[in-house]
Design a protein around this motif. Sequence first.
Motif, PDB file in Angstrom:
ATOM      1  N   UNK A 143       0.811  -1.233  -0.131  1.00 58.57           N
ATOM      2  CA  UNK A 143      -0.119  -0.051   0.007  1.00 58.57           C
ATOM      3  C   UNK A 143       0.935   1.112  -0.124  1.00 58.57           C
ATOM      4  N   UNK A 144       0.379   2.203  -0.832  1.00 57.30           N
ATOM      5  CA  UNK A 144       1.007   3.456  -0.725  1.00 57.30           C
ATOM      6  C   UNK A 144       0.682   4.291   0.600  1.00 57.30           C
ATOM      7  N   UNK A 145       1.337   4.950   1.417  1.00 62.28           N
ATOM      8  CA  UNK A 145       1.182   5.431   2.607  1.00 62.28           C
ATOM      9  C   UNK A 145       1.599   6.746   2.757  1.00 62.28           C
ATOM     10  N   UNK A 146       1.194   7.605   3.409  1.00 59.27           N
ATOM     11  CA  UNK A 146       1.366   8.691   3.912  1.00 59.27           C
ATOM     12  C   UNK A 146       1.443   8.924   5.716  1.00 59.27           C
ATOM     13  N   UNK A 147       2.284   9.495   6.065  1.00 57.45           N
ATOM     14  CA  UNK A 147       2.471   9.575   7.531  1.00 57.45           C
ATOM     15  C   UNK A 147       1.829  10.621   8.107  1.00 57.45           C
ATOM     16  N   UNK A 148       1.320  10.579   9.318  1.00 63.27           N
ATOM     17  CA  UNK A 148       1.100  11.986  10.115  1.00 63.27           C
ATOM     18  C   UNK A 148       1.308  11.314  11.776  1.00 63.27           C
ATOM     19  N   UNK A 149       1.547  12.355  12.721  1.00 63.62           N
ATOM     20  CA  UNK A 149       1.319  11.868  14.082  1.00 63.62           C
ATOM     21  C   UNK A 149       2.205  11.009  14.607  1.00 63.62           C
TER      22      UNK A 149
ATOM     23  N   UNK B  96      10.480   9.881  13.599  1.00 64.62           N
ATOM     24  CA  UNK B  96      10.592  11.211  12.834  1.00 64.62           C
ATOM     25  C   UNK B  96      11.164  10.949  11.471  1.00 64.62           C
ATOM     26  N   UNK B  97      11.933  10.065  11.115  1.00 64.17           N
ATOM     27  CA  UNK B  97      12.282   9.643   9.752  1.00 64.17           C
ATOM     28  C   UNK B  97      11.238   9.187   9.050  1.00 64.17           C
ATOM     29  N   UNK B  98      10.344   8.429   9.370  1.00 62.95           N
ATOM     30  CA  UNK B  98       9.145   8.027   8.624  1.00 62.95           C
ATOM     31  C   UNK B  98       8.167   9.455   8.406  1.00 62.95           C
ATOM     32  N   UNK B  99       8.094  10.089   9.321  1.00 65.76           N
ATOM     33  CA  UNK B  99       7.240  11.244   9.255  1.00 65.76           C
ATOM     34  C   UNK B  99       7.855  12.240   8.108  1.00 65.76           C
ATOM     35  N   UNK B 100       9.418  12.459   8.149  1.00 66.92           N
ATOM     36  CA  UNK B 100       9.912  13.208   7.132  1.00 66.92           C
ATOM     37  C   UNK B 100       9.910  12.693   5.794  1.00 66.92           C
ATOM     38  N   UNK B 101       9.650  11.340   5.791  1.00 67.81           N
ATOM     39  CA  UNK B 101       9.998  10.969   4.320  1.00 67.81           C
ATOM     40  C   UNK B 101       8.523  10.977   3.525  1.00 67.81           C
ATOM     41  N   UNK B 102       7.452  11.184   3.982  1.00 68.50           N
ATOM     42  CA  UNK B 102       6.369  11.428   3.417  1.00 68.50           C
ATOM     43  C   UNK B 102       5.741  10.511   2.441  1.00 68.50           C
ATOM     44  N   UNK B 103       6.448   9.548   1.869  1.00 61.22           N
ATOM     45  CA  UNK B 103       6.222   8.745   0.946  1.00 61.22           C
ATOM     46  C   UNK B 103       6.504   7.384   1.497  1.00 61.22           C
ATOM     47  N   UNK B 104       5.651   6.523   2.007  1.00 61.37           N
ATOM     48  CA  UNK B 104       6.051   5.113   2.674  1.00 61.37           C
ATOM     49  C   UNK B 104       5.340   4.052   1.833  1.00 61.37           C
ATOM     50  N   UNK B 105       5.705   2.826   1.977  1.00 60.54           N
ATOM     51  CA  UNK B 105       4.998   1.543   1.606  1.00 60.54           C
ATOM     52  C   UNK B 105       4.764   0.845   2.605  1.00 60.54           C
TER      53      UNK B 105
ATOM     54  N   UNK C 147      -0.638  -5.787   9.113  1.00 63.68           N
ATOM     55  CA  UNK C 147       0.722  -5.329   8.583  1.00 63.68           C
ATOM     56  C   UNK C 147       1.759  -5.680   8.934  1.00 63.68           C
ATOM     57  N   UNK C 148       2.836  -6.051   7.851  1.00 55.28           N
ATOM     58  CA  UNK C 148       3.901  -6.699   8.230  1.00 55.28           C
ATOM     59  C   UNK C 148       5.364  -6.141   8.025  1.00 55.28           C
ATOM     60  N   UNK C 149       5.123  -4.927   7.570  1.00 53.91           N
ATOM     61  CA  UNK C 149       6.450  -4.108   7.080  1.00 53.91           C
ATOM     62  C   UNK C 149       6.085  -2.769   6.690  1.00 53.91           C
ATOM     63  N   UNK C 150       6.888  -1.837   6.976  1.00 50.66           N
ATOM     64  CA  UNK C 150       6.763  -0.240   6.777  1.00 50.66           C
ATOM     65  C   UNK C 150       8.151   0.025   6.160  1.00 50.66           C
ATOM     66  N   UNK C 151       8.381   0.607   5.120  1.00 50.11           N
ATOM     67  CA  UNK C 151       9.512   1.237   4.654  1.00 50.11           C
ATOM     68  C   UNK C 151       9.407   2.317   3.876  1.00 50.11           C
ATOM     69  N   UNK C 152      10.437   3.097   3.683  1.00 52.94           N
ATOM     70  CA  UNK C 152      10.269   4.446   2.645  1.00 52.94           C
ATOM     71  C   UNK C 152      10.238   4.189   1.445  1.00 52.94           C
ATOM     72  N   UNK C 153       9.504   4.744   0.627  1.00 58.06           N
ATOM     73  CA  UNK C 153       9.132   4.621  -0.790  1.00 58.06           C
ATOM     74  C   UNK C 153      10.085   5.525  -1.698  1.00 58.06           C
ATOM     75  N   UNK C 154      10.673   5.081  -2.747  1.00 63.35           N
ATOM     76  CA  UNK C 154      11.762   6.028  -3.593  1.00 63.35           C
ATOM     77  C   UNK C 154      10.687   6.622  -4.521  1.00 63.35           C
TER      78      UNK C 154
END
Length: 147
Positions: A33-39, A118-127, A140-147
């Motif tokens: 899933x494409x995801x966007x972080x907040x809080x 904070x690193x995930x919040x700053x990334x703005x584009x997650x998978x 949910x099994x994994x969260x990573x930064x999307x390029x």
Amino acid sequence: MKRYLFPVLQIIVVLGVILSFYSISWFGDSYRFRAEPYDPFSPVYGEYVMLQYPDLKPADSVKKGLVYVTFTTDSDGYAKIDRISNDRFFGSVAGDYYDKYVTIPQLNQYYVEQGTGKGYEDAKKLVVKADVSPWGTVRATDLSVRN
């Protein structure tokens, strides 16, 4: 015999809970899933990332409130809504539709290692990689930064 009945039942219940948790991955389908972080932080629960999913936009014909969805994979390999309805159907995942996205309660937050939120919040584009079972549960099994 009666002395051992209650401990054996307790062990069976615990094993049932553990097996049901892992059976989501064994029998379910995996989606990205494409995801966007907040809080990103809560002093009570520790560090986690709240997520919203921009690809989970329903059609205009769907009423706001409780919805049921199934997923499919788009051409980029990310999950999108396959079928959505206000009525439950077999294999559907329960979610809420209030603003402009469908939110799935099991995918709203992802707990991360302390100091990494904070690193995930700053990334703005997650998978988010998640497993969806045929009976409608999500893990949910994994969260990573999307390029």
